[in-house]
Enzyme design. Sequence first.
Site, mmCIF file in Angstrom:
data_model
loop_
_atom_site.group_PDB
_atom_site.id
_atom_site.type_symbol
_atom_site.label_atom_id
_atom_site.label_comp_id
_atom_site.label_asym_id
_atom_site.label_seq_id
_atom_site.Cartn_x
_atom_site.Cartn_y
_atom_site.Cartn_z
ATOM 1 N N ASP A 44 0.846 -1.202 0.000
ATOM 2 C CA ASP A 44 0.000 0.000 0.000
ATOM 3 C C ASP A 44 0.882 1.254 0.000
ATOM 4 O O ASP A 44 0.377 2.378 -0.103
ATOM 5 C CB ASP A 44 -1.032 -0.008 1.128
ATOM 6 C CG ASP A 44 -0.421 -0.125 2.507
ATOM 7 O OD1 ASP A 44 0.819 -0.228 2.623
ATOM 8 O OD2 ASP A 44 -1.189 -0.109 3.503
ATOM 9 N N ASP A 83 -1.038 -5.961 -0.110
ATOM 10 C CA ASP A 83 -1.472 -5.399 1.175
ATOM 11 C C ASP A 83 -2.977 -5.256 1.270
ATOM 12 O O ASP A 83 -3.629 -4.771 0.324
ATOM 13 C CB ASP A 83 -0.859 -4.003 1.352
ATOM 14 C CG ASP A 83 0.427 -4.046 2.140
ATOM 15 O OD1 ASP A 83 0.563 -4.911 3.019
ATOM 16 O OD2 ASP A 83 1.297 -3.201 1.864
ATOM 17 N N LYS A 111 -1.058 -9.428 2.851
ATOM 18 C CA LYS A 111 -0.346 -8.965 4.056
ATOM 19 C C LYS A 111 -1.285 -8.066 4.849
ATOM 20 O O LYS A 111 -2.010 -7.258 4.256
ATOM 21 C CB LYS A 111 0.930 -8.204 3.682
ATOM 22 C CG LYS A 111 1.667 -7.624 4.905
ATOM 23 C CD LYS A 111 3.090 -7.236 4.598
ATOM 24 C CE LYS A 111 3.285 -5.917 3.915
ATOM 25 N NZ LYS A 111 2.693 -4.741 4.593
ATOM 26 N N GLU A 113 -1.494 -5.644 8.521
ATOM 27 C CA GLU A 113 -0.716 -5.012 9.582
ATOM 28 C C GLU A 113 -1.359 -5.265 10.943
ATOM 29 O O GLU A 113 -2.522 -4.915 11.150
ATOM 30 C CB GLU A 113 -0.634 -3.489 9.346
ATOM 31 C CG GLU A 113 0.142 -3.116 8.104
ATOM 32 C CD GLU A 113 0.319 -1.603 7.948
ATOM 33 O OE1 GLU A 113 -0.020 -0.843 8.880
ATOM 34 O OE2 GLU A 113 0.811 -1.197 6.880
ATOM 35 N N GLU A 180 8.948 -4.114 10.595
ATOM 36 C CA GLU A 180 9.298 -2.779 10.103
ATOM 37 C C GLU A 180 9.761 -1.888 11.245
ATOM 38 O O GLU A 180 9.073 -1.753 12.274
ATOM 39 C CB GLU A 180 8.077 -2.146 9.402
ATOM 40 C CG GLU A 180 8.365 -0.738 8.904
ATOM 41 C CD GLU A 180 7.471 -0.266 7.784
ATOM 42 O OE1 GLU A 180 6.562 -1.006 7.360
ATOM 43 O OE2 GLU A 180 7.698 0.868 7.313
HETATM 44 O O1 KIV Z 1 3.540 -1.136 1.617
HETATM 45 C C1 KIV Z 1 4.723 -1.482 1.669
HETATM 46 O O2 KIV Z 1 5.509 -1.164 0.789
HETATM 47 C C2 KIV Z 1 5.153 -2.287 2.816
HETATM 48 C C3 KIV Z 1 6.602 -2.442 3.140
HETATM 49 C C4 KIV Z 1 6.828 -3.374 4.253
HETATM 50 C C5 KIV Z 1 7.523 -2.756 2.065
HETATM 51 O O3 KIV Z 1 4.336 -2.772 3.517
#
Ligand code: KIV
Length: 256
Positions: A44, A83, A111, A113, A180
């Site tokens: 994202d 993401d 992915k 968060e 991160e």
């Molecule tokens: O959105 C992104 O680029 C990420 C990073 C961890 C590379 O989540």
Amino acid sequence: MNPGKVATIKAMKGRERIAALTVYDFALAKILENSGIPLLLVGDSVGMVILGYPDTTHVTMAEMEHHIRAVARAKPDALLAADLPFGSCATPALAVENAQRLVAAGAEAVKAEGGRKLLPQVQAIIRAGIPLLGHLGMLPQNVIAEGGYHIKGKSVDERAALLDDAVALEQAGAFGIVLELVTPPVAREITARITIPTIGIGAGPDCDGEILVTTDLLGTSPGFIPRHVKNPGHFAEQMRAAVVEWKDSVVHPKRS
Ligand code: KIV
């Protein structure tokens, strides 16, 4: 879905370091072709480095789908993760619905968060058969709530919370975890504690792999280049120079 690619990433832990990059469109996916990168992420971060938003919280599901489709048209050999954007995981049902939308657009994994707070969503996505990459430490989707990008793991409580989150994600079935802006000692400790790969970004040298925003690596990100990018390219300058050279040739043509 390609379980073989996910298994390959998991099996790299302890054997081979994982170099992962972000990708945003067909052209970049073609440039990255045959580079030997086993994991590509439609991050994202597209919102900041391509779409001109101040942070990732503005990125919509429709924008993610648009960019995933463009990348998927290049049929990358790497595992293609994407993401789940801000607000897309408010409930487990919504998280599954949105993860399925990203997969329908061409992602092979998603992915998300967050750690234990997001566990019901993570479990629901994995139960739905979608491979999930976790993301702990500085969570860019929290940047407004936290008032900036801060390094995580400095205090005893943060260290303990990160370790517990990592173990919870592993137990839920995540195939890897992005760390991160986690302090290098804590990133090393998490990496030693769990059996799935950790992929660091600004988290020191001891994760199982590293991921970068590709435009940071190439030096074409429009804003600043983060400090953890040790040797950025200078392609923005080179592109500007090519444009100016061409413009000069048009404005002042050399006639023989
Ligand atoms: O959105 C992104 O680029 C990420 C990073 C961890 C590379 O989540």
